[in-house]
Enzyme design. Sequence first.
Site, PDB file in Angstrom:
ATOM      1  N   LYS A   1     -17.791 -50.625   6.138  1.00  0.00           N
ATOM      2  CA  LYS A   1     -18.102 -49.915   4.820  1.00  0.00           C
ATOM      3  C   LYS A   1     -17.026 -49.902   3.868  1.00  0.00           C
ATOM      4  CE  LYS A   1     -20.489 -46.040   7.346  1.00  0.00           C
ATOM      5  NZ  LYS A   1     -20.420 -44.509   7.380  1.00  0.00           N
TER       6      LYS A   1
ATOM      7  N   ASN B   1     -15.595 -43.404   6.889  1.00  0.00           N
ATOM      8  CA  ASN B   1     -15.454 -43.742   8.231  1.00  0.00           C
ATOM      9  C   ASN B   1     -15.476 -45.037   8.538  1.00  0.00           C
ATOM     10  OD1 ASN B   1     -18.229 -43.666   8.162  1.00  0.00           O
ATOM     11  ND2 ASN B   1     -18.343 -41.931   9.503  1.00  0.00           N
TER      12      ASN B   1
ATOM     13  N   HIS C   1     -20.624 -48.540  10.018  1.00  0.00           N
ATOM     14  CA  HIS C   1     -21.857 -47.777  10.232  1.00  0.00           C
ATOM     15  C   HIS C   1     -22.471 -48.609  11.621  1.00  0.00           C
ATOM     16  CE1 HIS C   1     -26.225 -46.542  10.610  1.00  0.00           C
ATOM     17  NE2 HIS C   1     -26.507 -47.854  10.665  1.00  0.00           N
TER      18      HIS C   1
ATOM     19  N   TYR D   1     -29.976 -44.770   4.107  1.00  0.00           N
ATOM     20  CA  TYR D   1     -29.705 -43.565   4.641  1.00  0.00           C
ATOM     21  C   TYR D   1     -30.690 -42.436   4.255  1.00  0.00           C
ATOM     22  CZ  TYR D   1     -25.014 -44.619   6.005  1.00  0.00           C
ATOM     23  OH  TYR D   1     -24.051 -45.385   6.672  1.00  0.00           O
TER      24      TYR D   1
HETATM   25  N1  UDP Z   1     -21.397 -38.114   6.948  1.00  0.00           N
HETATM   26  C1  UDP Z   1     -20.734 -37.307   6.237  1.00  0.00           C
HETATM   27  N2  UDP Z   1     -20.288 -35.973   6.297  1.00  0.00           N
HETATM   28  C2  UDP Z   1     -20.914 -35.482   7.440  1.00  0.00           C
HETATM   29  C3  UDP Z   1     -21.684 -36.144   8.325  1.00  0.00           C
HETATM   30  C4  UDP Z   1     -22.037 -37.531   7.918  1.00  0.00           C
HETATM   31  O1  UDP Z   1     -20.273 -37.872   5.136  1.00  0.00           O
HETATM   32  O2  UDP Z   1     -20.804 -34.072   7.691  1.00  0.00           O
HETATM   33  C5  UDP Z   1     -21.727 -39.335   6.702  1.00  0.00           C
HETATM   34  C6  UDP Z   1     -20.636 -40.398   7.432  1.00  0.00           C
HETATM   35  O3  UDP Z   1     -20.248 -41.420   6.600  1.00  0.00           O
HETATM   36  C7  UDP Z   1     -21.831 -40.786   8.612  1.00  0.00           C
HETATM   37  C8  UDP Z   1     -22.822 -40.953   7.723  1.00  0.00           C
HETATM   38  O4  UDP Z   1     -23.089 -39.741   6.913  1.00  0.00           O
HETATM   39  O5  UDP Z   1     -21.041 -42.191   9.263  1.00  0.00           O
HETATM   40  C9  UDP Z   1     -24.145 -40.753   8.508  1.00  0.00           C
HETATM   41  O6  UDP Z   1     -24.074 -39.847   9.486  1.00  0.00           O
HETATM   42  P1  UDP Z   1     -24.379 -39.831  11.180  1.00  0.00           P
HETATM   43  O7  UDP Z   1     -24.787 -38.554  11.716  1.00  0.00           O
HETATM   44  O8  UDP Z   1     -25.548 -40.567  11.348  1.00  0.00           O
HETATM   45  O9  UDP Z   1     -23.172 -40.450  11.946  1.00  0.00           O
HETATM   46  P2  UDP Z   1     -23.068 -42.035  12.613  1.00  0.00           P
HETATM   47  O10 UDP Z   1     -24.336 -42.351  13.084  1.00  0.00           O
HETATM   48  O11 UDP Z   1     -22.574 -42.823  11.285  1.00  0.00           O
HETATM   49  O12 UDP Z   1     -21.739 -41.859  13.235  1.00  0.00           O
END
Ligand code: UDP
Length: 141
Positions: free
Chosen positions: A11, A114, A117, A51
Amino acid sequence: MALERTLSIIKPDAVKKNVIGEILSRFEKAGLKIVAAKMKQLTKEEAEGFYAVHKERGFFNDLVAFMISGPVMIQALEGEGAVLKNRDLMGATNPKEAAPGTIRADFADSIDANAVHGSDSLENAANEIKYFFNDSDVVSH
Ligand code: UDP
């Protein structure tokens, strides 16, 4: 375990920190092969489409803004159990909860910035790879 492919995105926060190589190296050291790769500045539409599953969530607009805040590095990874292996290497979504030594523990600053992905299922992996790559962009080696 079966040979799988998964989609990984480094990212904008991690690209800005100049740690693309360190992250790709972790994939390779864990036995995953990079079978497709490109740097890309996502458009708003591309990030929204990618997304789309999260579009009703409160964080959606901020997530899209973050994902287009700079270029990303997108790769397809291949290996035994690649989907879960990549998720293990990434660590928990919230870096504060990510296990020591994971990519998010080492390179991420917050739940919204974070670092990486990774597809969360084999079915999503196939769709996400198709979202960014043509079949001919993905090679086996
Ligand atoms: N995200 C966020 N706030 C939240 C939860 C998710 O900004 O409370 C963002 C974060 O960047 C995350 C992405 O949305 O990586 C997708 O969420 P997911 O639950 O699919 O997490 P991942 O699969 O990336 O661990």
